[in-house]
Design a protein around this motif. Structure first.
Motif, PDB file in Angstrom:
ATOM      1  N   THR A 131       1.671  -1.363   9.769  1.00  0.00           N
ATOM      2  CA  THR A 131       1.349  -0.046   9.285  1.00  0.00           C
ATOM      3  C   THR A 131       2.563   0.552   8.969  1.00  0.00           C
ATOM      4  O   THR A 131       3.527   0.512   9.588  1.00  0.00           O
ATOM      5  CB  THR A 131       0.829   0.695  10.402  1.00  0.00           C
ATOM      6  OG1 THR A 131      -0.352  -0.067  10.904  1.00  0.00           O
ATOM      7  CG2 THR A 131       0.074   2.153   9.590  1.00  0.00           C
ATOM      8  N   LEU A 132       2.783   0.820   7.516  1.00  0.00           N
ATOM      9  CA  LEU A 132       4.157   1.374   6.861  1.00  0.00           C
ATOM     10  C   LEU A 132       3.702   3.023   7.395  1.00  0.00           C
ATOM     11  O   LEU A 132       3.020   3.579   7.216  1.00  0.00           O
ATOM     12  CB  LEU A 132       3.896   1.123   5.392  1.00  0.00           C
ATOM     13  CG  LEU A 132       4.023  -0.358   5.043  1.00  0.00           C
ATOM     14  CD1 LEU A 132       4.223  -0.269   3.513  1.00  0.00           C
ATOM     15  CD2 LEU A 132       4.912  -0.973   5.577  1.00  0.00           C
ATOM     16  N   GLY A 133       5.063   3.918   7.281  1.00  0.00           N
ATOM     17  CA  GLY A 133       5.483   5.196   7.347  1.00  0.00           C
ATOM     18  C   GLY A 133       4.838   5.845   6.169  1.00  0.00           C
ATOM     19  O   GLY A 133       4.798   4.852   5.047  1.00  0.00           O
ATOM     20  N   GLN A 134       4.844   6.949   6.293  1.00  0.00           N
ATOM     21  CA  GLN A 134       4.269   7.779   4.982  1.00  0.00           C
ATOM     22  C   GLN A 134       5.543   7.648   3.708  1.00  0.00           C
ATOM     23  O   GLN A 134       6.500   7.512   3.996  1.00  0.00           O
ATOM     24  CB  GLN A 134       4.692   9.317   5.055  1.00  0.00           C
ATOM     25  CG  GLN A 134       4.091  10.350   4.325  1.00  0.00           C
ATOM     26  CD  GLN A 134       2.502  10.161   4.138  1.00  0.00           C
ATOM     27  OE1 GLN A 134       1.945  10.095   4.996  1.00  0.00           O
ATOM     28  NE2 GLN A 134       2.279  10.626   2.964  1.00  0.00           N
ATOM     29  N   ALA A 145       0.550  -1.365  -1.307  1.00  0.00           N
ATOM     30  CA  ALA A 145      -0.632  -0.454  -1.745  1.00  0.00           C
ATOM     31  C   ALA A 145      -1.281   0.268  -0.895  1.00  0.00           C
ATOM     32  O   ALA A 145      -1.931   1.468  -0.916  1.00  0.00           O
ATOM     33  CB  ALA A 145      -1.468  -1.179  -2.688  1.00  0.00           C
ATOM     34  N   SER A 146      -1.586  -0.330   0.300  1.00  0.00           N
ATOM     35  CA  SER A 146      -2.760   0.370   1.263  1.00  0.00           C
ATOM     36  C   SER A 146      -1.850   0.871   2.529  1.00  0.00           C
ATOM     37  O   SER A 146      -2.603   1.867   3.266  1.00  0.00           O
ATOM     38  CB  SER A 146      -3.503  -0.810   1.710  1.00  0.00           C
ATOM     39  OG  SER A 146      -2.974  -1.697   2.375  1.00  0.00           O
ATOM     40  N   GLY A 147      -0.627   0.406   2.816  1.00  0.00           N
ATOM     41  CA  GLY A 147      -0.056   1.114   3.867  1.00  0.00           C
ATOM     42  C   GLY A 147      -0.393   0.435   5.241  1.00  0.00           C
ATOM     43  O   GLY A 147       0.237   0.621   6.158  1.00  0.00           O
ATOM     44  N   GLN A 148      -1.376  -0.302   5.064  1.00  0.00           N
ATOM     45  CA  GLN A 148      -1.696  -1.202   6.368  1.00  0.00           C
ATOM     46  C   GLN A 148      -2.517  -2.335   6.222  1.00  0.00           C
ATOM     47  O   GLN A 148      -3.337  -2.502   5.114  1.00  0.00           O
ATOM     48  CB  GLN A 148      -2.598  -0.359   7.371  1.00  0.00           C
ATOM     49  CG  GLN A 148      -2.771  -0.752   8.781  1.00  0.00           C
ATOM     50  CD  GLN A 148      -3.648  -0.061   9.691  1.00  0.00           C
ATOM     51  OE1 GLN A 148      -4.906   0.115   9.439  1.00  0.00           O
ATOM     52  NE2 GLN A 148      -3.334   0.347  10.752  1.00  0.00           N
ATOM     53  N   LEU A 149      -2.038  -3.372   6.651  1.00  0.00           N
ATOM     54  CA  LEU A 149      -2.775  -4.736   6.518  1.00  0.00           C
ATOM     55  C   LEU A 149      -2.522  -5.704   7.596  1.00  0.00           C
ATOM     56  O   LEU A 149      -1.599  -5.918   8.182  1.00  0.00           O
ATOM     57  CB  LEU A 149      -2.009  -5.331   5.289  1.00  0.00           C
ATOM     58  CG  LEU A 149      -2.807  -6.145   4.384  1.00  0.00           C
ATOM     59  CD1 LEU A 149      -4.089  -5.828   3.588  1.00  0.00           C
ATOM     60  CD2 LEU A 149      -1.940  -7.163   3.512  1.00  0.00           C
TER      61      LEU A 149
END
Ligand code: AMP
Ligand code: MG
Length: 336
Positions: free
Chosen positions: A154-157, A80-84
């Motif tokens: 951190t996930l990509g776009q 949901a947030s793309g980074q955790l």
């Protein structure tokens, strides 16, 4: 006279069986539903009951962290947030998944989640995405776009991750280690399509495990003998939908963002590391027979059972004496 001799012989056999079963303690077992499948673990030994309860608790806690359907799980929060910042356990599993994606040349790729959702698999609300949608989905897939520093991922776009192709194998590795640490030297860990054998059955014979026939029913492709080894299967029959006579299965080809359309119906990997076996079975299913066998030729540390859409059954040579089948089997040799 003959009748009395027979009666005494029967008593003797019964007595022998009773004394043998008194010396051979029975297996304890635990069965439950987790990670979207039925799981059964059986083990024998002084600590078996306690160890099995610990294994079940561990798998349920892992599911809480990794479930894509529970909005509060670490995985859902990351998606949901793309980074955790992840817990040590989730971070270690994600790191393993990333290195296995590389090892599997991108055929196993945990960033297929948006494609899995677009085809309607999680909600079982199946649909065929449009060409434009597929092109967008393809551009978001790519494990190499995920970055991490320590436990912060951190996930990509547009990316979301899915650990469904590796979580059961990872859980199997962990609970097998827990059982061994508890002093258990004979157990069978069955977590859906992932089966891990610890030691021998009753300490004197390999575990005999049926490999499911993709056509279902009580049929098996064959029986595989396992001792201190695991067997993981991916197939087009586990979750799928059909439209206009074509089958769309839950395993996605990361290069097309579409359900895999290889020539395989099932791919079974036999190896010693269930986590790696799980990633491999998914990746090699997508690759198809020829590429999967090439991969096997180069790797050399696992064995394969492949069943094709043409109903051909292949096994690799290391299984020659460990696999029995009533079907015609082609044995693939090294260097062939
Ligand atoms: P398995 O049954 O181990 O082959 O895993 C299939 C599940 O993993 C699917 O239900 C998806 O959630 C996810 N998945 C599908 N395709 C892939 C892929 N190519 N790489 C990684 N995960 C995938
Ligand atoms: Mg898998």
């Amino acid at each position: 006279m003959k009748g009395r001799t027979g009666f005494f012989a029967l008593l003797l056999v019964l007595g022998l069986c009773l004394s043998l079963s008194a010396c051979t303690p029975a297996y304890e077992s635990v069965s439950f539903f987790a990670m979207d499948c039925y799981m059964t673990i059986q083990a024998k030994g002084a600590n078996a009951l306690f160890a099995l309860a610990e294994c079940k608790d561990y798998i349920l806690s892992l599911e809480d962290k990794l479930s894509a359907t529970n909005a509060q799980s670490e995985l859902s929060l990351l998606n949901a947030s793309g980074q955790l910042p992840l817990s040590d356990e989730s971070a270690s599993l994600l790191s393993q998944a990333l290195s296995l994606s590389k090892e599997c040349e991108g055929y196993f790729d945990i960033t297929v989640r948006p494609a899995v959702e677009a085809w309607g698999f999680p909600a079982q609300d199946f649909r065929i995405p449009s060409a434009e949608e597929l092109s967008l989905l393809r551009s978001a897939i790519g494990y190499e776009k995920i970055e991490h520093t320590g436990n912060i991922f951190t996930l990509g776009q547009g990316q979301k991750v899915d650990l469904g192709a590796i979580a059961k194998g990872y859980a199997s590795c962990k609970v097998s280690a827990m059982l061994r640490n508890a002093g258990i030297d004979s157990a069978l860990v069955v977590l859906g399509g992932s089966v891990e054998a610890i030691g021998e059955k009753d300490g004197n014979t390999p575990w005999r495990i049926g490999v499911q026939h993709p056509d279902g029913g009580d049929n098996y492709l064959g029986i595989c003998h396992l001792t201190d080894a695991c067997m993981v299967t991916s197939g087009d029959y586990q979750r799928y939908f059909e439209q206009d006579g074509k089958r769309y299965c839950h395993i996605i080809d990361p290069f097309t963002a579409c359900p895999a359309q290889s020539d395989l119906r099932s791919c079974t990997v036999i190896c010693t590391d269930a986590c790696r076996g799980d990633a491999l079975s998914t990746a090699l299913f997508v690759m198809g027979r020829e590429k999967a066998l090439d991969y096997w030729q180069k790797a050399g540390d696992f064995e394969l059972i492949l069943y094709t859409k043409e109903a051909q059954l292949y096994i690799t040579e290391g299984l020659r004496s460990r696999f029995q089948s009533d079907l015609p089997v082609e044995v693939v040799s090294r260097g062939q």
